[in-house]
Write an enzyme that holds these catalytic residues in place. Structure first.
Site, PDB file in Angstrom:
ATOM      1  N   CYS A 115       0.825  -1.208   0.000  1.00 25.43           N
ATOM      2  CA  CYS A 115       0.000   0.000   0.000  1.00 25.43           C
ATOM      3  C   CYS A 115       0.865   1.267   0.000  1.00 25.43           C
ATOM      4  CB  CYS A 115      -0.954  -0.017   1.186  1.00 25.43           C
ATOM      5  SG  CYS A 115      -0.200  -0.465   2.758  1.00 25.43           S
TER       6      CYS A 115
HETATM    7  N1  NDP Z   1      -4.429  -5.146   5.104  1.00 30.75           N
HETATM    8  C1  NDP Z   1      -3.837  -4.446   4.135  1.00 30.75           C
HETATM    9  O1  NDP Z   1      -4.020  -3.207   3.997  1.00 30.75           O
HETATM   10  C2  NDP Z   1      -2.947  -5.118   3.162  1.00 30.75           C
HETATM   11  C3  NDP Z   1      -2.548  -6.432   3.309  1.00 30.75           C
HETATM   12  N2  NDP Z   1      -1.728  -6.996   2.341  1.00 30.75           N
HETATM   13  C4  NDP Z   1      -1.199  -8.347   2.432  1.00 30.75           C
HETATM   14  O2  NDP Z   1      -2.243  -9.292   2.267  1.00 30.75           O
HETATM   15  C5  NDP Z   1      -1.938 -10.457   3.006  1.00 30.75           C
HETATM   16  C6  NDP Z   1      -3.088 -10.723   3.942  1.00 30.75           C
HETATM   17  O3  NDP Z   1      -3.155  -9.609   4.831  1.00 30.75           O
HETATM   18  P1  NDP Z   1      -4.485  -9.251   5.590  1.00 30.75           P
HETATM   19  O4  NDP Z   1      -5.648  -9.569   4.748  1.00 30.75           O
HETATM   20  O5  NDP Z   1      -4.305  -7.872   6.065  1.00 30.75           O
HETATM   21  O6  NDP Z   1      -4.361 -10.281   6.801  1.00 30.75           O
HETATM   22  P2  NDP Z   1      -5.470 -10.915   7.732  1.00 30.75           P
HETATM   23  O7  NDP Z   1      -4.747 -11.296   8.962  1.00 30.75           O
HETATM   24  O8  NDP Z   1      -6.625 -10.011   7.848  1.00 30.75           O
HETATM   25  O9  NDP Z   1      -5.929 -12.222   6.938  1.00 30.75           O
HETATM   26  C7  NDP Z   1      -5.113 -13.328   6.687  1.00 30.75           C
HETATM   27  C8  NDP Z   1      -6.022 -14.512   6.397  1.00 30.75           C
HETATM   28  O10 NDP Z   1      -5.238 -15.625   5.999  1.00 30.75           O
HETATM   29  C9  NDP Z   1      -5.716 -16.765   6.721  1.00 30.75           C
HETATM   30  N3  NDP Z   1      -4.640 -17.749   6.788  1.00 30.75           N
HETATM   31  C10 NDP Z   1      -3.528 -17.731   7.576  1.00 30.75           C
HETATM   32  N4  NDP Z   1      -2.736 -18.785   7.285  1.00 30.75           N
HETATM   33  C11 NDP Z   1      -3.370 -19.479   6.312  1.00 30.75           C
HETATM   34  C12 NDP Z   1      -3.068 -20.670   5.577  1.00 30.75           C
HETATM   35  N5  NDP Z   1      -1.944 -21.352   5.792  1.00 30.75           N
HETATM   36  N6  NDP Z   1      -3.945 -21.098   4.634  1.00 30.75           N
HETATM   37  C13 NDP Z   1      -5.087 -20.427   4.398  1.00 30.75           C
HETATM   38  N7  NDP Z   1      -5.442 -19.306   5.060  1.00 30.75           N
HETATM   39  C14 NDP Z   1      -4.598 -18.836   5.997  1.00 30.75           C
HETATM   40  C15 NDP Z   1      -6.123 -16.206   8.057  1.00 30.75           C
HETATM   41  O11 NDP Z   1      -6.986 -17.098   8.720  1.00 30.75           O
HETATM   42  P3  NDP Z   1      -7.049 -17.084  10.337  1.00 30.75           P
HETATM   43  O12 NDP Z   1      -7.700 -15.804  10.701  1.00 30.75           O
HETATM   44  O13 NDP Z   1      -7.850 -18.295  10.649  1.00 30.75           O
HETATM   45  O14 NDP Z   1      -5.625 -17.164  10.815  1.00 30.75           O
HETATM   46  C16 NDP Z   1      -6.831 -14.925   7.628  1.00 30.75           C
HETATM   47  O15 NDP Z   1      -8.152 -15.175   7.233  1.00 30.75           O
HETATM   48  C17 NDP Z   1      -0.653 -10.200   3.795  1.00 30.75           C
HETATM   49  O16 NDP Z   1       0.427 -10.828   3.159  1.00 30.75           O
HETATM   50  C18 NDP Z   1      -0.524  -8.700   3.757  1.00 30.75           C
HETATM   51  O17 NDP Z   1       0.838  -8.395   3.752  1.00 30.75           O
HETATM   52  C19 NDP Z   1      -1.388  -6.271   1.240  1.00 30.75           C
HETATM   53  C20 NDP Z   1      -1.746  -4.976   1.071  1.00 30.75           C
HETATM   54  C21 NDP Z   1      -2.509  -4.286   2.064  1.00 30.75           C
HETATM   55  C1  X2W Z   2      -0.929  -0.172   9.278  1.00 26.67           C
HETATM   56  C2  X2W Z   2      -0.042  -1.341   8.904  1.00 26.67           C
HETATM   57  O1  X2W Z   2       0.357  -2.120   9.753  1.00 26.67           O
HETATM   58  N1  X2W Z   2       0.286  -1.468   7.635  1.00 26.67           N
HETATM   59  C3  X2W Z   2       1.117  -2.545   7.136  1.00 26.67           C
HETATM   60  C4  X2W Z   2       1.243  -2.479   5.643  1.00 26.67           C
HETATM   61  C5  X2W Z   2       0.050  -2.936   4.913  1.00 26.67           C
HETATM   62  C6  X2W Z   2       0.374  -3.370   3.495  1.00 26.67           C
HETATM   63  O2  X2W Z   2       0.609  -2.746   2.520  1.00 26.67           O
HETATM   64  O3  X2W Z   2       0.476  -4.598   3.351  1.00 26.67           O
HETATM   65  P1  X2W Z   2       1.589  -5.584   2.964  1.00 26.67           P
HETATM   66  O4  X2W Z   2       1.641  -6.378   4.198  1.00 26.67           O
HETATM   67  O5  X2W Z   2       1.042  -6.279   1.840  1.00 26.67           O
HETATM   68  O6  X2W Z   2       2.875  -5.010   2.616  1.00 26.67           O
HETATM   69  C7  X2W Z   2       2.541  -2.459   7.670  1.00 26.67           C
HETATM   70  O7  X2W Z   2       3.055  -1.369   7.871  1.00 26.67           O
HETATM   71  O8  X2W Z   2       3.184  -3.519   7.732  1.00 26.67           O
END
Ligand code: NDP
Ligand code: X2W
Length: 312
Positions: A115
């Site tokens: 992000c």
């Molecule tokens: N939030 C954001 O703004 C952003 C996030 N991302 C990336 O996206 C990815 C997910 O992040 P985010 O959605 O925030 O994380 P969350 O913690 O909200 O969600 C992760 C999900 O993955 C599930 N999970 C964990 N391990 C496994 C597995 N082995 N197999 C299947 N499912 C699994 C978890 O289930 P459970 O809850 O049961 O553990 C949970 O539902 C990360 O790599 C993050 O870096 C990228 C850009 C922005």
């Molecule tokens: C507020 C907050 O914790 N933000 C996350 C970044 C979120 C994001 O871009 O996700 P990726 O995990 O995919 O890089 C951090 O700084 O690690």
């Protein structure tokens, strides 16, 4: 119809990808039984059935799923931060340059950008490429994100604990996982100083890049170059020089783009000044994650890139 499997469908990013794709006229979501969401053989079966699998998983789990995809020759769009500077992966920022969409379209492995880097790279790369800013400048970035950027764990903390701060800086060891990505794709000589922070709001992001200019270059020229470069990009808006577009004007807030795939770039200064700031505003879960993922899926599957990228 094309089939998409979202590995990590119940997480913050996965849910937002799903919410977008249910409105997609050409994509059918194939879902894993929640009781089997960590079952490797079930994942393998769905990956083989899908045209593309989107990984919305923690980094270690994403690595495991990529091993499966490599064994089976499946296509992957990875939203985790593991592969953003990795060999053999295409960086999923379609607006990076004129060649990027074709690379995404033809790739087996596409990595969705982080992000914070999305805003920073879209600001810096074209200005450095045009020679208006230097690749060797000591860049520093201050940014604030909604707490959904920290996934379910941070959301739970902000929405259920009563001791959460209004605002807090973090990443103060200066080794944030986004640094390599910002440096590589902005073509910087040095790693920037990056001070991220989180605010007590769910979605939205602002990244600030303070700039001191040398020589004849003006802040107005920076704005004009950005406006020229992104003139045909649907999701990038470049505001007029020194214009703050915000419902809360004169304050510039992280708000206004929630649930969209838009990013807004601004150059703020006074006419004739040799210093000012570059600013990127986006929804960390939109253009910063799930909106971008759907845009990339559209490109990978040969659809118009704007289908179902917004939630509103
Ligand atoms: N939030 C954001 O703004 C952003 C996030 N991302 C990336 O996206 C990815 C997910 O992040 P985010 O959605 O925030 O994380 P969350 O913690 O909200 O969600 C992760 C999900 O993955 C599930 N999970 C964990 N391990 C496994 C597995 N082995 N197999 C299947 N499912 C699994 C978890 O289930 P459970 O809850 O049961 O553990 C949970 O539902 C990360 O790599 C993050 O870096 C990228 C850009 C922005
Ligand atoms: C507020 C907050 O914790 N933000 C996350 C970044 C979120 C994001 O871009 O996700 P990726 O995990 O995919 O890089 C951090 O700084 O690690």
């Amino acid at each position: 119809m094309k089939k998409v499997f979202i590995d990590g469908e119940t997480g913050t990013t996965g849910l937002q990808v799903k919410d977008r794709l249910v409105n997609h006229p050409h994509i059918e979501i194939i879902s894993i039984d929640p009781a089997k969401k960590r079952d490797v053989e079930e994942k393998r079966r769905l990956m083989k059935e899908a045209d593309v699998t989107v990984l919305c998983l923690p980094d270690d789990a994403a690595k495991d799923s990529v091993l499966l995809a490599k064994q089976e020759g499946c296509r992957i769009l990875d939203a985790s931060s593991v592969h953003r500077v990795a060999e053999g992966w295409v960086y999923g920022l379609p607006e990076l340059d004129v060649t990027q969409r074709d690379k995404i379209k033809n790739a087996q492995f596409v990595s969705n950008p982080g992000c914070y880097p999305t805003g920073v790279i879209l600001l810096l790369k074209p200005l450095i490429e045009a020679g208006l800013l230097s690749a060797s400048y000591d860049y520093s970035i201050n940014a604030v994100s909604g707490y959904s950027g920290g996934g379910n764990a941070l959301i739970d903390r902000f929405e259920s604990a009563d001791d959460t701060p209004i605002f807090g800086a973090y990443g103060l060891a200066f080794n944030h996982k986004h640094l390599a990505e910002m440096k590589k794709w902005s073509d910087l000589d040095k790693t920037p100083i990056f001070v991220p922070s989180v605010g007590n709001f769910r979605q939205g992001m602002l990244s600030f890049l303070p700039i001191q200019l040398n020589g004849d270059v003006t802040m107005e020229q920076l704005q004009a170059k950005l406006a020229e470069v992104y003139a045909n990009d649907t999701f990038v808006t470049v505001n007029g020089f020194n214009v703050i577009v915000d419902n809360a004007t004169p304050f510039l807030t992280p708000h206004g783009l929630e649930d969209t795939n838009q990013i807004e770039l601004s150059v703020l200064s006074e006419p004739g000044n040799k210093s000012g700031i570059l600013v990127a505003k986006l929804d960390n879960l939109g253009k910063g994650a799930s909106g971008a993922a759907v845009q990339n899926l559209n490109i990978m599957l040969g659809f118009d890139e704007d289908i179902a990228v917004n939630l509103r």
